[in-house]
Design an enzyme around this catalytic site. Structure first.
Site, PDB file in Angstrom:
ATOM      1  N   GLU A  35       1.939  -0.476  -5.021  1.00  5.94           N
ATOM      2  CA  GLU A  35       0.820   0.737  -5.304  1.00  5.94           C
ATOM      3  C   GLU A  35       1.637   2.035  -5.353  1.00  5.94           C
ATOM      4  OE1 GLU A  35      -3.335   2.647  -3.481  1.00  5.94           O
ATOM      5  OE2 GLU A  35      -1.983   2.192  -2.268  1.00  5.94           O
ATOM      6  N   ASP A  77       0.702  -1.400  -0.235  1.00  7.55           N
ATOM      7  CA  ASP A  77      -0.050  -0.076   0.238  1.00  7.55           C
ATOM      8  C   ASP A  77       0.950   1.210   0.076  1.00  7.55           C
ATOM      9  OD1 ASP A  77      -2.437   1.494   0.590  1.00  7.55           O
ATOM     10  OD2 ASP A  77      -1.475   2.084   2.315  1.00  7.55           O
TER      11      ASP A  77
END
Length: 710
Positions: free
Chosen positions: A387, A351
Site C-alpha cells: 500500500e 499496510d
C-alpha cells in the site's frame, strides 16, 4: 518448588520447544532486569512462579526450562529506567506479551493497570503506576510447531494469472447459512468446502486476508459499544488472532490456521496476508504498556528528536515502528519468514508501506527494509504488495517501489471511477491505467503486473455503494460523520440511497458491470473486494472499521445472482485469454511480418486516435484493439503465446453512439461476447463495414479469431 533452569540460548527469539524443554529469549537492550512469569491457566491473575533471567548475550536475555511443554502460559516483567523524556518506559508492574509469541491466550481486558502511568494524574505519562496488570493481559503460549502438511508446497501462481480477492475471515462466512453454524467466522469456515467451491467457481486464485495477526480492540471503541473490526492494530506479529479460532486459545488457533492454508492450497488458491508492520497497538505516549513499550520502548519506536517522550506518527495511530533499527528489521523479517516457512502463506500486502521506507523523515525506496527483503532467499520469493502511501509528508509513493514489488494502484482506482461518473479527466489517463500504468512502472524495469488494480477496497465505499451514494453515511461510527473519505468519486445515479425507481436501478446495475468489466479487462493484477461480485452494501458507510456487525458482514441471503454470474463471466474471459493479462508492455508497433500494432486506439468514427484526441477532457468514448499475436512473450515451454484478437468499446457518454468497425486489416468478422448494457443480448456477428450501436454508459467486447496474413 523452584523450576529447574539452564542458561539457554539467545536464538531463536521467543519461546521454542525442542521436544525436551523450552528456550526463552527476549531482546531488551536498555533493560536492567527481566523476569519470566509462568501461569497454569489463561485466567490466572497471579503467576505461579517468577524466574529471574540471569543470562544475557549482547541485548538478548535467555533461559531454558527442561521438561517444559507446549501449552505453557507465560509473560515477562521487565525492569529499567522510567524516563519518558529519554524514551524509556520500563515498569516492572506490567505483564508483557512476548513480541515473538506464536499464540496468545485470549484478549486484553481493559483496565487502568494496563498503563505504565496513573490515569488521571496531572503529570499524565510522566507519573508512574504501581498497579499490577497481570489480571488484565492475555498470556503468551508455548506451541508445538509440528503439523502434517502432507505434500503442501507453495503454489507460486504468477502475477499475470492472479485474481486477488480481498476478504475478512469473519465477515466473509459469519452469515453463510450453508456453513455449519459452530464454525462460521473462523479460519475453519474459510477452509470449508462451501467456501472453497464458491471461490473456485468465481475464479479466484488468491485470498488476501485482512489482518489476522493478533490485534487489540481499542479501549475508546469498546467504551462506545463498537469494536476494531478491520484489525489494523497489531500486538502479536507471529500469532494468528484468537478471535477467528474455533479450536481454543492454547495453540489450537495455530493448527486451525494451518489447516485453512492447506485446504485452500489443495484447491489451487493462494493465501496473502494483509500485514501491519508500520505501528503497534500501544498508541502514543498516553497509550497502554502491553508489550514493546515496556520491553524496550526506545529500541522499537521512532521517537521525536527534541523530546523522546513523544512518538513520530506517520501512521495516524500514535506510533511508528523504527524500521531503521537492526533489531526491528530482524523482528519484521523473522515474522515474515515465520509466516512463509511455518504457516505456508504465499505473500503479503503491507499496510502503509511507505512508512517502512522512511529514513529519518524522507521516504527512501532504497532503505534497509527493501535491501534486506531483496536479498532474503525466502521473503523475496513470495508476493510482496505495497500500500504505497502513509499519512506523513511525501507519503504518496505510487509507482516508486523497487522491482519485485507490486503496488495497490490508487491512480487506477481514481481514474476509472472518474471515467465512469463522467468527471473531467483526460482520455490519456484512462489509457495509461487500462494498459497497466506504464507511466508509473515501465521506466523501472517493472512489468504491468506491478500494478494491482482495484475499483474498491475495504477502506471506502463498496461497489454497490459507489453507484448508490454521493455522500458518506458514517453516523453509526459515533464520530458525527466526520470520519472517512469525503471525496469518493462516486455517483448515486440521481437518487441518494436505495430507490424503487427501475430506471435508476438499471443504470446502477450497468455501472457496476462497467466497473467490473474495466477492472478485469485492464492490464495488471485485478483485486476484487469480497461481496462486490454480488452487490454487497454497507448502506453508505465508507469507513466501517469499527462495525463488526451486519454493516460489514457479507449478506449472502440478498446476493444479486445476476451480477454474480456477470462477474464469473468476465473473470473467466480474463483467465482464458492472455491478451488481457500481458506479461510485457504494449509497444504500439507493428508486429513483424503482420502489419498490425499490438494495440490500436479508435474514435467512434473508425479513425485511429491522434495525440490531440488523448488530451480532450470531454472525450468519453473510444475503441481499443488488442492484437492476439502481439503478446511478445513465450509460454512455460518456450512456445509463442498467441490469442484471439479483441475490440473493446468504452462509452461513458449518457447517450448511445454508433461505432464504425475498424478497417478490414484488423478483422473481417467480429462476435459480440460482452455487453454491459444488456447482459442477455443475442450473439451477434459484425462485419468490418458495419456499425454497432453502443448504449450510453456501457462496455461492449468483440472477439475475432486469430488473424493470419500471407
Amino acid at each position: 518448588m523452584t523450576t529447574k533452569t539452564y542458561p539457554g540460548k539467545p536464538y531463536p527469539l521467543g519461546a521454542t520447544w525442542d521436544g525436551e524443554g523450552v528456550n526463552f529469549a527476549l531482546f531488551a537492550d536498555y533493560a536492567t532486569g527481566v523476569e519470566l512469569c509462568l501461569f497454569k491457566g489463561e485466567a490466572d491473575e497471579v503467576e505461579y512462579e517468577k524466574i529471574k533471567l540471569a543470562e544475557r548475550t549482547h541485548q538478548i536475555w535467555h533461559v531454558y526450562i527442561p521438561g517444559a511443554k507446549p501449552g505453557l502460559l507465560y509473560g515477562y516483567k521487565v525492569s529499567g529506567p522510567y524516563e519518558p523524556e529519554n524514551g524509556h518506559r520500563f515498569n516492572a508492574n506490567k505483564l508483557l506479551i512476548d513480541p515473538y509469541a506464536k499464540s496468545i491466550a485470549g484478549r486484553i481486558d481493559w483496565h487502568d493497570a494496563l498503563f505504565a502511568y496513573n490515569i488521571g494524574d496531572p503529570d499524565a505519562d510522566l507519573s508512574f503506576s504501581d498497579l499490577d496488570s497481570t489480571p488484565f493481559i492475555p498470556k503468551s503460549v508455548v506451541i508445538d510447531p509440528g503439523f502434517d502438511w502432507e505434500d503442501d508446497a507453495p503454489l507460486r501462481i504468477p502475477y499475470h494469472k492472479s485474481i486477488i480477492y480481498e476478504t475478512h475471515v469473519k465477515g466473509f462466512t459469519i452469515q453463510n447459512t450453508e456453513i455449519p453454524k459452530e464454525i462460521r467466522g473462523t479460519y475453519a469456515a474459510l477452509a470449508h468446502p462451501v467456501t472453497i467451491n464458491y471461490l473456485k467457481e468465481l475464479g479466484i486464485t488468491a485470498v488476501e486476508l485482512m489482518p489476522v495477526h493478533q490485534f487489540v480492540n481499542d479501549r475508546g471503541l469498546l467504551d462506545k459499544g463498537l469494536t476494531n473490526y478491520w484489525g489494523y492494530n497489531t500486538i502479536g506479529f507471529f500469532a494468528p488472532d484468537v478471535k477467528y479460532s474455533g479450536s481454543g486459545v492454547l495453540g489450537g488457533q495455530v493448527k486451525e490456521f494451518k489447516e485453512m492454508v492447506k485446504a485452500l492450497h489443495k484447491a489451487g488458491i493462494e493465501v496473502i496476508l494483509d500485514v501491519v508492520y508500520n505501528h503497534t497497538a500501544e498508541g502514543n505516549q498516553l497509550g497502554p504498556t502491553i508489550s514493546f513499550k515496556g520491553i524496550d520502548n526506545s529500541s522499537y519506536y521512532r521517537l521525536t528528536d527534541d523530546n523522546k517522550r513523544y512518538y513520530m506518527d506517520y501512521t495516524g495511530t500514535g506510533n511508528t515502528l523504527n524500521a531503521m533499527l537492526p533489531n526491528v528489521l530482524r523482528f519484521i523479517m523473522d515474522s515474515l519468514r515465520y509466516w512463509i516457512t511455518e504457516m505456508h502463506v504465499d505473500g503479503f500486502r503491507f499496510d502503509l508501506a511507505a512508512t517502512l521506507a522512511r529514513e529519518l523523515h524522507e521516504v527512501n525506496r532504497l532503505s534497509p527494509f527493501f535491501d534486506i527483503i531483496h536479498q532474503d532467499p525466502v521473503i523475496s520469493q513470495v508476493k510482496l504488495i505495497a500500500e504505497p502511501w502513509d499519512v506523513g509528508e511525501g507519503g504518496y509513493q505510487v509507482g516508486k517501489f523497487p522491482p519485485g514489488w507490486a503496488e495497490w494502484n490508487g491512480k487506477f482506482r481514481d481514474s476509472m471511477r472518474d471515467y465512469w461518473i463522467g468527471a473531467d479527466s483526460m482520455l490519456g489517463e484512462f489509457g495509461q491505467r487500462l494498459t497497466g500504468s506504464p507511466d508509473l512502472y515501465q521506466d523501472d524495469y517493472r512489468k504491468p503486473t506491478a500494478s494491482v488494480n482495484f475499483i474498491t477496497a475495504h477502506d471506502g465505499f463498496t461497489l454497490n455503494d459507489l453507484v448508490t451514494y454521493n455522500e458518506k453515511h458514517n453516523d453509526a461510527n459515533g464520530e458525527d460523520n466526520n470520519d472517512g473519505e469525503s471525496h469518493n468519486r462516486s455517483w448515486n445515479c440521481g437518487v441518494e440511497g436505495p430507490t424503487d425507481d427501475p430506471v435508476i436501478n438499471a443504470l446502477r446495475a450497468r455501472q457496476k458491470r462497467n466497473l467490473l468489466a474495466t477492472l478485469f479487462l485492464s492490464q495488471g493484477v485485478p483485486m476484487l473486494v469480497a461481496g462486490d461480485e454480488f452487490g454487497r452494501t454497507q448502506n453508505g458507510n465508507n469507513n466501517a472499521y469499527c462495525q463488526d456487525n451486519e454493516i460489514s458482514w457479507l449478506n449472502w441471503a440478498e446476493a444479486d445472482k445476476g451480477l454474480l454470474e456477470f462477474t464469473k463471466k468476465v473473470i473467466k474471459l480474463r483467465k482464458e485469454h492472455p491478451v488481457f493479462r500481458r506479461r510485457k508492455w504494449f509497444q504500439g508497433l507493428p508486429i513483424m511480418g503482420k502489419g498490425l500494432e499490438d494495440i490500436a486506439w479508435f474514435l467512434p468514427e473508425g479513425n485511429e486516435m491522434n495525440e490531440e484526441n488523448w488530451n480532450h477532457d470531454f472525450a468519453k468514448s473510444l475503441g481499443v484493439f488488442l492484437n492476439g499475436r502481439g503478446l511478445h512473450h513465450l509460454g512455460p515451454k518456450g512456445e509463442p503465446v498467441i490469442d484471439d484478437s479483441f475490440y473493446i468499446i468504452f462509452n461513458a457518454h449518457d447517450e448511445a453512439l454508433d461505432y464504425v468497425m475498424p478497417p478490414k486489416i484488423y478483422g473481417d468478422d467480429w462476435k459480440k461476447i460482452l455487453d454491459t448494457a444488456d447482459d442477455n443480448f443475442q450473439e451477434q456477428i459484425l462485419n468490418n463495414d458495419e456499425k454497432i450501436t453502443v448504449q450510453g454508459r456501457s462496455v461492449v467486447l468483440l472477439q475475432h479469431p486469430i488473424i493470419t496474413h500471407e
